[in-house]
Write an enzyme that holds these catalytic residues in place. Structure first.
Site, PDB file in Angstrom:
ATOM      1  N   HIS A   1       0.795  -1.197   0.017  1.00  0.00           N
ATOM      2  CA  HIS A   1       0.103  -0.055  -0.109  1.00  0.00           C
ATOM      3  C   HIS A   1       1.100   1.291   0.061  1.00  0.00           C
ATOM      4  O   HIS A   1       1.955   1.379   0.744  1.00  0.00           O
ATOM      5  CB  HIS A   1      -0.938   0.104   1.165  1.00  0.00           C
ATOM      6  N   HIS A   2       0.372   2.182  -0.812  1.00  0.00           N
ATOM      7  CA  HIS A   2       1.522   3.477  -1.010  1.00  0.00           C
ATOM      8  C   HIS A   2       1.716   4.319   0.274  1.00  0.00           C
ATOM      9  O   HIS A   2       2.392   4.914   0.477  1.00  0.00           O
ATOM     10  CB  HIS A   2       0.857   4.401  -2.139  1.00  0.00           C
ATOM     11  N   SER A   3       0.502   4.137   1.283  1.00  0.00           N
ATOM     12  CA  SER A   3       0.992   4.744   2.635  1.00  0.00           C
ATOM     13  C   SER A   3       1.859   4.412   3.161  1.00  0.00           C
ATOM     14  O   SER A   3       2.516   4.952   4.317  1.00  0.00           O
ATOM     15  CB  SER A   3      -0.421   4.506   3.481  1.00  0.00           C
TER      16      SER A   3
END
Length: 521
Positions: free
Chosen positions: A173-175
């Site tokens: 996930h890009h987070s």
């Protein structure tokens, strides 16, 4: 292979972020997902605003890293090594928790690798391993990861393809971090094939030596004044264009530009590997960079593709610079998400995982709007010249820093929804994403598995098209992430980009701009 229905079901069953009370509140909630190794629950720092943004419905972006292996993947070996490397990174062993105030924080947890390592049963009689892997990633892009666990997984596919014996697919996930940092972290888990104890070697830019003469200081002062003035002017112009784009300025509607809500569509991710030496030949002949050549080749490929699309159903004729089917003055831009926090490097990340040292990490993302020149050129080298001018101009600007500051200000004054809305408008008002990442200079192994290629991409972004260039040893992998409902002929677009590289290389040779020994660096 896991069925499409099963993958979609996992998306529907995804849990909301777990809510937990702070440490000084009465312990009355179930924290069984939040236990550390010593069974004590504690909260770490809050998510950065940029990381929080990637949890908004219109920005739920996942980074995909597809790795080809020269050998079958030994699942037990991968699991054993992950315990001592990746799981020591706090982001990969933490949950993203919503507390009672609505803020999201990182909370360490014990990782169950069985939930993160997916090894589907394969049909030994499958017709095409390449198609299987491509369809598997396509179906994967329809799903999300359950938020009751750290937001990453690794899919190990022992399917023989045209360029590998097996494939690993990292989904993150890009987070958890920006693309460049996450690829660096992945490389920090690898070692050289020639020296199993050594980290990969990644190229660094060499500084040119300058000779100092009696007039050097005077000239230096003049150049410095002019440099500062240009820097300020370019920054003002770029920030002004950023504000216009956030308000109303849109790219031209072309067959490459997707409508609103494109982020919810699955992605067909394909890749093609070309010779890095071909790009180096052009680079050396034209005194540019690999990045200039990659952008020039992409501009040429997009121009060829769009000319064909606009010319469908019309009388076929030889297209030239002055006579073609392209509309005049196409505005086509790429949105680059730039992490303004300096990368810590592979060595620091490897040391962090080995010795539990601290490194700076996180999404601190600014925007850069990169214009593409669309048009046919009689001289193919003009594509590279135009790309170099564009990149040189963008290097001489504080655009990323100021756009990051503007996004932070909007978030603080108006909240996450307004900030998300502004970011979404910026991206949907442009056409695509583009990046060029530098890879290792020598062959590497992922926990002893020799890699044949690395193909990074993503899904969940509000663009119908994303193009990534990733170098590895003497190869360059071109990766396309495409919304097939907008661009149904992904292979044709990929062919146009690859063919454009050949045209540019042939033009360099035909003009006699390169000598045999110039292509060695």
């Amino acid at each position: 292979m896991e069925s499409e229905e099963g993958l979609c079901r996992s998306r529907k069953q995804a849990m909301k972020p777990i809510r937990t009370k702070t440490a000084n509140e009465e312990d009355g909630e179930d924290h069984h997902h939040l236990k550390k190794h010593d069974d004590e629950v504690f909260e770490e720092e809050p998510l950065s605003p940029s990381a929080r943004l990637f949890h908004e419905p219109n920005f739920n972006v996942y980074i995909i890293a597809i790795m080809g292996s020269k050998t079958k993947i030994q699942v037990d070996i991968v699991k054993a090594n992950l315990e001592h490397t990746l799981l020591k990174h706090p982001r990969f062993s933490s949950l993203q928790v919503v507390d009672d105030t609505g803020d999201m924080k990182w909370v360490r947890t014990k990782v169950d690798l069985e939930k993160h390592i997916i090894v589907p049963e394969l049909n030994p009689d499958m017709e095409s391993g390449d198609q299987f892997v491509e369809d598997y990633v396509f179906n994967l892009s329809k799903t999300t990861i359950d938020k009751s666990q750290p937001l990453w997984d690794l899919h190990l596919l022992n399917a023989k393809t045209s360029d590998s014996e097996a494939v690993g697919v990292f989904r993150i996930h890009h987070s958890l971090g920006d693309g460049t940092s996450l690829i660096s972290l992945l490389l920090a888990c690898t070692r050289k094939i020639s020296d199993p104890e050594a980290l990969p070697t990644v190229p660094v830019k060499k500084k040119k030596k300058q000779e100092k003469s009696s007039s050097w200081w005077l000239w230096r002062c003049f150049v410095g004044f002019w440099w500062v003035w240009q820097l300020l002017w370019h920054t003002v112009v770029d920030v002004f264009m950023f504000m216009l784009t956030a308000s109303f300025l849109k790219d031209t509607e072309t067959p490459l530009k997707g409508p609103d809500r494109t982020e919810s569509s699955p992605r067909r991710i394909i890749h093609r590997t070309v010779s890095l030496d071909d790009l180096k030949l052009v680079k050396n002949a034209m005194n540019t960079t690999i990045n200039d050549v990659a952008l020039g080749v992409t501009q040429a490929g997009l121009s060829r593709y769009l000319n064909r699309k606009y010319g469908q159903g019309k009388k076929a004729e030889e297209a030239t610079e002055t006579k073609n089917f392209l509309p005049k003055k196409i505005r086509l831009r790429s949105t680059l998400l730039i992490n303004i926090r300096t990368s810590v490097g592979i060595e620091a990340l490897a040391d962090m995982m080995e010795n539990d040292t601290q490194v700076k990490w996180g999404n601190w993302i600014g925007y850069v709007l990169l214009p593409f020149t669309i048009g046919l050129r009689d001289d193919p080298l003009d594509y590279v010249r135009e790309a170099k001018a564009t990149i040189d101009r963008k290097k001489h600007s504080f655009e990323a820093i100021y756009t990051f500051s503007i996004a932070e200000l909007v978030l603080k004054l108006f909240g996450i929804k307004r900030a998300s809305g502004m970011s979404h408008r910026i991206i949907t008002h442009t056409t695509m994403c583009f990046s060029n990442l530098v890879g290792p200079l020598e062959e590497i192994g992922f926990y002893g598995h020799p890699m044949t290629y690395l193909a990074p991409s993503s899904y969940g972004q509000p663009h119908a098209l994303m193009i990534n260039f990733q170098s590895y040893v003497n190869k360059m992998t071109i990766v396309l992430s495409i919304d097939e409902s907008i661009i149904p002929d992904a292979y044709q677009l990929c062919d146009d980009i690859v063919d454009s590289l050949k045209l540019i290389k042939d033009a360099v040779i035909a003009k006699g701009l390169i000598k045999e020994d110039q292509n060695r660096n």
